[in-house]
Write a protein that holds these residues in place. Structure first.
Motif, PDB file in Angstrom:
ATOM      1  N   MET A   1     -12.114   3.054  11.417  1.00  0.00           N
ATOM      2  CA  MET A   1     -10.540   3.593  11.095  1.00  0.00           C
ATOM      3  C   MET A   1     -10.020   4.488  11.758  1.00  0.00           C
ATOM      4  SD  MET A   1      -8.110   2.747   7.374  1.00  0.00           S
ATOM      5  CE  MET A   1      -9.009   4.191   7.076  1.00  0.00           C
ATOM      6  N   ALA A   2      -8.965   3.675  12.018  1.00  0.00           N
ATOM      7  CA  ALA A   2      -7.670   5.705  12.807  1.00  0.00           C
ATOM      8  C   ALA A   2      -7.563   6.608  11.622  1.00  0.00           C
ATOM      9  CB  ALA A   2      -6.850   5.246  14.166  1.00  0.00           C
ATOM     10  N   GLU A   3      -7.497   7.811  12.265  1.00  0.00           N
ATOM     11  CA  GLU A   3      -6.206   8.046  11.185  1.00  0.00           C
ATOM     12  C   GLU A   3      -5.324   7.989  10.574  1.00  0.00           C
ATOM     13  OE1 GLU A   3      -6.249  12.928  10.418  1.00  0.00           O
ATOM     14  OE2 GLU A   3      -7.434  12.406  11.351  1.00  0.00           O
ATOM     15  N   GLN A   4      -4.633   7.574  11.810  1.00  0.00           N
ATOM     16  CA  GLN A   4      -3.086   7.262  11.597  1.00  0.00           C
ATOM     17  C   GLN A   4      -2.718   6.181  10.942  1.00  0.00           C
ATOM     18  OE1 GLN A   4      -4.033   7.626  15.103  1.00  0.00           O
ATOM     19  NE2 GLN A   4      -3.949   6.661  16.435  1.00  0.00           N
ATOM     20  N   GLU A   5      -3.601   4.919  10.419  1.00  0.00           N
ATOM     21  CA  GLU A   5      -3.827   4.135   9.823  1.00  0.00           C
ATOM     22  C   GLU A   5      -3.955   3.486   9.023  1.00  0.00           C
ATOM     23  OE1 GLU A   5      -6.706   1.358  11.553  1.00  0.00           O
ATOM     24  OE2 GLU A   5      -5.816   1.164  13.487  1.00  0.00           O
ATOM     25  N   GLN A   6      -2.799   3.263   8.234  1.00  0.00           N
ATOM     26  CA  GLN A   6      -2.468   3.200   6.298  1.00  0.00           C
ATOM     27  C   GLN A   6      -3.688   2.465   5.761  1.00  0.00           C
ATOM     28  OE1 GLN A   6       0.744   0.774   5.027  1.00  0.00           O
ATOM     29  NE2 GLN A   6       1.522   2.064   3.888  1.00  0.00           N
ATOM     30  N   LEU A   7      -4.023   3.082   5.322  1.00  0.00           N
ATOM     31  CA  LEU A   7      -4.975   2.251   4.114  1.00  0.00           C
ATOM     32  C   LEU A   7      -4.895   1.684   3.330  1.00  0.00           C
ATOM     33  CD1 LEU A   7      -6.557   5.721   2.415  1.00  0.00           C
ATOM     34  CD2 LEU A   7      -6.882   4.609   4.716  1.00  0.00           C
ATOM     35  N   THR A   8      -5.880   0.731   3.318  1.00  0.00           N
ATOM     36  CA  THR A   8      -5.148  -0.668   2.293  1.00  0.00           C
ATOM     37  C   THR A   8      -6.513  -0.914   1.471  1.00  0.00           C
ATOM     38  OG1 THR A   8      -6.689  -2.016   3.931  1.00  0.00           O
ATOM     39  CG2 THR A   8      -4.097  -1.698   4.335  1.00  0.00           C
ATOM     40  N   ALA A   9      -5.853  -1.389   0.173  1.00  0.00           N
ATOM     41  CA  ALA A   9      -6.771  -2.373  -0.972  1.00  0.00           C
ATOM     42  C   ALA A   9      -6.098  -3.496  -1.225  1.00  0.00           C
ATOM     43  CB  ALA A   9      -6.772  -1.191  -1.256  1.00  0.00           C
ATOM     44  N   VAL A  10      -7.361  -3.948  -1.769  1.00  0.00           N
ATOM     45  CA  VAL A  10      -7.672  -5.068  -2.753  1.00  0.00           C
ATOM     46  C   VAL A  10      -7.973  -4.848  -3.682  1.00  0.00           C
ATOM     47  CG1 VAL A  10      -9.936  -6.181  -1.585  1.00  0.00           C
ATOM     48  CG2 VAL A  10      -8.381  -7.632  -3.148  1.00  0.00           C
ATOM     49  N   ILE A  11      -7.235  -5.472  -5.067  1.00  0.00           N
ATOM     50  CA  ILE A  11      -7.373  -5.160  -6.220  1.00  0.00           C
ATOM     51  C   ILE A  11      -7.931  -6.627  -7.171  1.00  0.00           C
ATOM     52  CG2 ILE A  11      -6.180  -3.702  -8.342  1.00  0.00           C
ATOM     53  CD1 ILE A  11      -3.906  -2.893  -6.462  1.00  0.00           C
ATOM     54  N   ILE A  12      -8.679  -6.079  -8.029  1.00  0.00           N
ATOM     55  CA  ILE A  12      -9.487  -7.325  -8.654  1.00  0.00           C
ATOM     56  C   ILE A  12      -9.508  -7.185  -9.986  1.00  0.00           C
ATOM     57  CG2 ILE A  12     -11.366  -8.339  -9.014  1.00  0.00           C
ATOM     58  CD1 ILE A  12     -10.162  -8.433  -6.336  1.00  0.00           C
ATOM     59  N   ASP A  13      -8.521  -7.593 -11.068  1.00  0.00           N
ATOM     60  CA  ASP A  13      -8.774  -6.994 -12.283  1.00  0.00           C
ATOM     61  C   ASP A  13      -7.884  -8.597 -12.963  1.00  0.00           C
ATOM     62  OD1 ASP A  13      -7.381  -6.201 -14.661  1.00  0.00           O
ATOM     63  OD2 ASP A  13      -8.306  -4.136 -14.259  1.00  0.00           O
ATOM     64  N   ILE A  33      -1.104   4.238   0.129  1.00  0.00           N
ATOM     65  CA  ILE A  33      -2.044   3.269   0.208  1.00  0.00           C
ATOM     66  C   ILE A  33      -1.334   1.379   0.073  1.00  0.00           C
ATOM     67  CG2 ILE A  33      -4.052   2.396  -0.214  1.00  0.00           C
ATOM     68  CD1 ILE A  33      -4.727   4.667  -2.086  1.00  0.00           C
ATOM     69  N   GLN A  34      -1.350   0.623   1.279  1.00  0.00           N
ATOM     70  CA  GLN A  34      -1.253  -0.871   0.944  1.00  0.00           C
ATOM     71  C   GLN A  34      -1.309  -2.116   0.237  1.00  0.00           C
ATOM     72  OE1 GLN A  34      -0.141  -1.898   5.081  1.00  0.00           O
ATOM     73  NE2 GLN A  34       0.873  -4.371   3.794  1.00  0.00           N
ATOM     74  N   VAL A  35      -1.400  -2.236  -0.717  1.00  0.00           N
ATOM     75  CA  VAL A  35      -2.092  -3.266  -0.962  1.00  0.00           C
ATOM     76  C   VAL A  35      -1.797  -4.933  -0.847  1.00  0.00           C
ATOM     77  CG1 VAL A  35      -2.424  -4.236  -3.897  1.00  0.00           C
ATOM     78  CG2 VAL A  35      -1.752  -1.761  -3.431  1.00  0.00           C
ATOM     79  N   VAL A  36      -2.937  -5.066  -0.221  1.00  0.00           N
ATOM     80  CA  VAL A  36      -2.799  -6.579   0.965  1.00  0.00           C
ATOM     81  C   VAL A  36      -3.645  -7.910   0.152  1.00  0.00           C
ATOM     82  CG1 VAL A  36      -3.270  -5.070   2.512  1.00  0.00           C
ATOM     83  CG2 VAL A  36      -4.724  -6.231   1.683  1.00  0.00           C
ATOM     84  N   ALA A  37      -4.038  -7.489  -1.315  1.00  0.00           N
ATOM     85  CA  ALA A  37      -4.415  -8.613  -1.624  1.00  0.00           C
ATOM     86  C   ALA A  37      -4.736  -8.296  -3.245  1.00  0.00           C
ATOM     87  CB  ALA A  37      -5.443  -8.928  -1.233  1.00  0.00           C
ATOM     88  N   SER A  38      -4.607  -9.402  -4.370  1.00  0.00           N
ATOM     89  CA  SER A  38      -4.701  -8.824  -5.412  1.00  0.00           C
ATOM     90  C   SER A  38      -5.107  -9.694  -6.332  1.00  0.00           C
ATOM     91  CB  SER A  38      -3.931  -8.001  -6.071  1.00  0.00           C
ATOM     92  OG  SER A  38      -2.601  -8.594  -6.522  1.00  0.00           O
ATOM     93  N   GLY A  39      -5.934  -9.957  -6.932  1.00  0.00           N
ATOM     94  CA  GLY A  39      -6.199 -11.064  -8.143  1.00  0.00           C
ATOM     95  C   GLY A  39      -7.324 -11.101  -9.103  1.00  0.00           C
ATOM     96  N   ASP A  40      -7.685 -12.009 -10.218  1.00  0.00           N
ATOM     97  CA  ASP A  40      -8.255 -11.687 -11.728  1.00  0.00           C
ATOM     98  C   ASP A  40      -9.387 -12.047 -11.137  1.00  0.00           C
ATOM     99  OD1 ASP A  40      -7.869 -14.429 -10.702  1.00  0.00           O
ATOM    100  OD2 ASP A  40      -7.113 -14.626 -12.691  1.00  0.00           O
ATOM    101  N   ASP A  41      -9.570 -12.828  -9.669  1.00  0.00           N
ATOM    102  CA  ASP A  41     -10.951 -13.288  -9.235  1.00  0.00           C
ATOM    103  C   ASP A  41     -11.494 -12.531  -8.206  1.00  0.00           C
ATOM    104  OD1 ASP A  41     -12.964 -14.943  -7.508  1.00  0.00           O
ATOM    105  OD2 ASP A  41     -12.864 -15.902  -9.572  1.00  0.00           O
TER     106      ASP A  41
END
Length: 218
Positions: A1-13, A33-41
């Protein structure tokens, strides 16, 4: 991942308030940090934008009392970078998560600052030792210790204190392939004792358990 790119995360809770809070902490950082997805599964980490996220933030207990260790193992085996974020301050569970491939283990009592730091470290493939994890590592004193050579121990400690294996090779005056060979032999020795350490974070845990290093050395 290039240093200038925004970090992304998916949250599972499985708690909406936790999902919202974690997303707020991540997006409020500098840089965010950009949250690109989340869910309970856990399926949210395997589909759509979640499948491409740099980091998976995973709650261990989703809709039941049993921790989702199988899901953690499958994510780690697929090369995902995982931060476990759990209500449980359980040393044995924390160490097991590291052994399965998680890069960090945090309790939800530790708050946003540690979680953001752990997420940034995980995106770079690095471990992060939060206070709860430090306690777990310092408290485990397994008697099943493999016998490491002086050179293996030296390589291991230098790797923990370095950003790259290339730096270890330069510092010790050996080749990169020799560094990799020593680390592979160490992993094999731990695996033969029933204490597999597939990741750098897991090897850190083992080294602290066995008294090879202290937390202040990291």
């Amino acid at each position: 991942m290039a240093e200038q790119e925004q970090l992304t995360a998916v949250i599972i809770d499985d708690h909406p308030a936790v999902l919202a809070g974690v997303a707020h902490w991540l997006s409020s950082g500098t840089p965010p940090i950009q949250v690109v997805a989340s869910g309970d599964d856990v399926r949210a980490a395997w589909r759509g934008a979640g499948a491409q996220a740099d980091v998976v933030i995973l709650d261990l207990h989703l809709g039941g009392p049993a921790p989702v260790m199988g899901d953690l193992r499958r994510l780690a085996q697929a090369g995902r970078r995982i931060v476990v974020y759990s209500m449980r301050a359980d040393d044995a569970i924390a160490l097991q998560c590291l052994e399965l491939g998680a890069l960090s283990y945090l309790t939800k009592a530790e708050g946003g600052e540690h979680l953001v730091r752990a997420t940034r470290a995980a995106a770079a493939g690095q471990a992060y030792t939060a206070p709860s994890l430090a306690g777990a590592l310092a408290g485990d004193r397994s008697a099943h210790r493999p016998v490491l050579s002086v050179r293996e121990t030296e390589v291991l400690i230098q790797w923990f204190q370095s950003q790259s294996k290339e730096f270890v090779a330069q510092r010790l005056g050996i080749s990169l392939s020799t560094v990799n060979s020593h680390l592979e032999h160490i992993r094999i020795k731990y695996a033969m004792r029933g204490r597999a350490a597939p990741t750098k974070a897991a090897l850190v845990a083992r080294a602290i358990q066995d008294g090879l290093i202290q937390l202040d050395d990291l």
